[in-house]
Each structure stands twice: as C-alpha cells, then as structure tokens.
Design an enzyme around this catalytic site. Structure first.
Site, mmCIF file in Angstrom:
data_model
loop_
_atom_site.group_PDB
_atom_site.id
_atom_site.type_symbol
_atom_site.label_atom_id
_atom_site.label_comp_id
_atom_site.label_asym_id
_atom_site.label_seq_id
_atom_site.Cartn_x
_atom_site.Cartn_y
_atom_site.Cartn_z
ATOM 1 C CD GLU A 211 -3.016 -1.148 2.300
ATOM 2 O OE1 GLU A 211 -4.073 -1.524 1.789
ATOM 3 O OE2 GLU A 211 -2.909 -0.123 3.095
ATOM 4 C CD GLU A 328 -4.316 -5.741 2.065
ATOM 5 O OE1 GLU A 328 -5.153 -5.136 3.010
ATOM 6 O OE2 GLU A 328 -3.152 -5.396 2.211
#
Length: 416
Positions: A211, A328
C-alpha cells in the site's frame, strides 16, 4: 530352512517394513506440487500455457511466527486448511525492518538475522509442499514491521538530511537501502529447498510495497518515478517472476475524471499511470469500505466495493491491458452491528463480483481475503481474522469460490 533362506526372509521382512514406513510418511507429508512459473499475456495470467485463475488469501504474519521454530506448526496448519479449501495463492511479508530486534529480518541496513531468513525459507518450502504460490511483499508503507518510517530513521541515524518519510521515494540513500533489501531477498538461497528464491516457481510474484502512499505529492507522479526505478532494478536481477506494486487502486491526476471513483480522497498514487509502467506485470486493488466509508451502512459500502471492482476491471481490460487481482478485502468484526452472517454475505457478494468479471472478460484473476490465521493466534486478531477450522460457514463459502474459479479456469483453458 537353510541359513540363507532364513537370512533372505529377514531381509525381505525389513524391506517390507521400510516400504510401509515410507508409504506412511508419504501420506503424512504432502508432496511438492509446484511446477511452472505463472506468466501473463495481455489481460490473463497463464500457467504452462493455460489460463490461471485462483482464490487466495493473506497471512502476512508467516515469517514472523515461523522465526520461533516451536510455532511453525501454525504455518503448516494454515497452509493445510487453505489447501483443503482450494486456496492456491497466499500473500505474505518478506520484510521486518528494525522494529522488533528479536524478530527482525533486517536489523539495520544490509544486516540480516539468518534465523529469521530461515523462517522465510520454511514458509516458502511449506507453501510448495501444499501447492500454494506466494506473493511476497518487500516493504511496508506503514511503521508496522518497520516500513518506510524505519528506513527514514536509519538514514537520519546515519546523518542524512531527512524531512519526512516521503523522502523514501526520492532520497538516494533510502533508495539504495531498499534496493539492497530487494537484492538480498530475491537472490536468497533457500536452506531447505536448496533453490534460490529467484529460481523458485513457488513464488508467484514480488510486491514492491504494501500500500504505497505519498502525502508530499498526491498526484501519483513521485510514486510513479520510484516504481519505475525499482521495477527496472528488480527485473534486472529476476526476470522469471511477475512483479506488482502493491497498490490499493486510488486514482490520481493522469485521468482526473476517474477520481470520482475514489472514496473522497487521494493517497499519492495513480492507478492508471503507475500500472502502465511496462515492468509491472499486473494491477492490484484493495478495499476497506468499513474504514474508507465509515458511518455509511452495509449496502452503501457494498455498492462502493462492487463499483470499485468494476471500474478497475474495466481499466485493466481497456487501458492497462494487464490482469487484475483484488489482493485485500474483508469485513471486520469490530464494525458496528457486525454479525458472522453479515460478513459471509459481504464476502459472497465480493466473490460473485470477482467471478462474474472473470467469466465475462478474463481480466480479474482472483481475490485474496484478509486474513487467515491459525488457532491460538489471538494476538494477531485485527477484526478481519478467519480461522478456517473454527468458521465452517465461512470456510464453506471460501471453498465454493475456489471451486468456481477452478472450474472457470478449466473452461477458459478449453477455449484457449
């Protein structure tokens, strides 16, 4: 009976005993089943020339837990239960930077704990035993397990002028630290399998960062420059494995009209321009509407996710011409009004979106639920945890998706 025949009988009995013990061991220990590197062509993953679709999961904690040999059974148990549920891809961390001296992989820049590296060797070996491919992430955006903040701290300690953690993307010293880590992991010789990571098909892909975000430049251009440099470097030492960035899917300045799909803000990445870099083999998205759209009801949050998947699926198919992985997603038990049924309904809706988009275009290849843990791992609970052996309804849902994706893979292989 002659002495010879008596001796032959003993030898024969011993032979039968050894064979039976070997057979019993073979039943207890799963066989190595990973062969062939996953590749891409246009919008599809391929394995041995045929389309590769999957259902998968996140278990970020594996190396960390495996660093204590008496805890390694938890890794085996998760792989065993995941394999039984048809899960074939696992995403996990290949980093732990200076945040916990006892369990750090990288204690300081370029200094590694061999014991922790051998824990990662075990994770790779055990994944292969259970026929599960790995996506290995190389650094964190956040300060959990060190990440960008730890790299900046190391540089400060070395007397480098650092203004913020975002210097990670531009400062030559920090970039060199990161490249050294990439090289150390990618060229690692596995002490268990006796195969270098860069030559091991058990590893499906490398992930540059979990991320990435950049507050100093929300356009996505700073991150793009870093991704280009690091992707080129990684491919220069390993051109067998796929490479992805680790992005959540936020749109940036390159196509401003797409920013309306963001949850009301940008994080310094640009899904389009960052993924157009040719060394990046596939795109990823994450989604946490319970965090991004907190306060909105379940229907609104689910509507956002379905639109999020569809928008990125379309972009991957028409603009990027690369496969897409929903790497995710989950639903937290800490959400107001949470029930197990609500989580199952949410996961089922996400799985349906993934399957339907895969069936109609072959661009989205699978999803990785966050997160599967073993029994007795309460300290790793974050609200999203799933213990397959304790959640039969959720495990059944996951198995159903695995079967559907596998069947679709066979169907597409037939067409192929």
């Amino acid at each position: 009976m002659s002495k010879f025949s008596s001796f032959a009988g003993v030898i024969f009995f011993f032979f039968i005993l050894v064979i039976s013990q070997h057979s019993e061991a073979a039943r207890l220990v799963p066989s190595h089943r990973i062969s062939g590197f996953v590749t891409t062509r246009d919008t599809q993953f391929l394995l041995n020339g045929s389309p590769f679709l999957f259902n998968g999961f996140n278990s970020y904690w594996m190396m960390h837990v495996a660093a204590e040999p008496t805890e390694r059974y938890k890794i085996s148990n998760v792989f065993r239960d995941a394999s039984a549920a048809g899960l074939t891809v696992c995403r996990t961390w290949a980093f732990s930077d200076g945040s916990n001296q006892a369990l750090d992989l990288q204690i300081s820049p370029g200094v590694y704990d061999e014991r922790v590296f051998q824990a990662l060797d075990f994770v790779v070996s055990e994944a292969s035993n259970y026929g599960i491919r790995l996506i290995l992430s190389l650094v964190n955006n956040y300060n959990d397990y060190g990440g960008r903040p730890q790299y900046a701290q190391w540089a400060k300690g070395a007397g480098v002028q650092i203004s913020s953690d975002d210097d990670f993307y531009t400062n030559p010293v920090l970039k060199e630290y990161y490249k050294n880590h990439v090289k150390k992991v990618v060229t690692r010789f596995n002490t268990i399998t006796k195969v270098a990571y860069k030559d091991d098909p058990t590893i499906m892909a490398w992930e540059l960062m979990n991320e990435p975000r950049c507050q100093a430049d929300t356009s996505g251009k700073t991150v793009k420059g870093w991704v280009q440099e690091m992707a080129t470097y990684t491919k220069s030492i390993d051109n067998k494995h796929l490479l992805e960035i680790g992005m959540e899917g936020f749109y940036g300045d390159s196509m401003p009209e797409k920013k309306q799909n963001n949850p009301g803000y940008q994080v310094g990445t640009d899904f389009i321009s960052n993924h157009l870099i040719k060394e990046i083999d596939f795109a990823t998205i994450h989604a946490y509407p319970d965090i991004w759209l907190s306060g909105q009801n379940d229907n609104a949050q689910l509507g956002f996710v379905q639109k999020w998947i569809w928008s990125h699926w379309t972009d991957s198919k028409t603009i990027l011409r690369k496969p897409l992985v929903f790497s995710e997603f989950g639903k937290s038990s800490k959400d107001p009004g949470y029930t197990l049924n609500a989580r199952n309904e949410y996961m089922n809706a996400v799985y349906s979106s993934i399957y339907n988009d895969a069936r109609t275009g072959g661009t989205i290849a699978g999803g990785l639920v966050w997160q599967i843990v073993a029994e007795g791992m309460e300290s790793f609970y974050d609200g999203y945890e799933i213990v397959l052996s304790q959640n039969p309804s959720t495990a059944g849902l996951i198995s159903g998706q695995s079967q559907k994706m596998r069947a679709l893979s066979h169907t597409l292989s037939g067409r192929h």
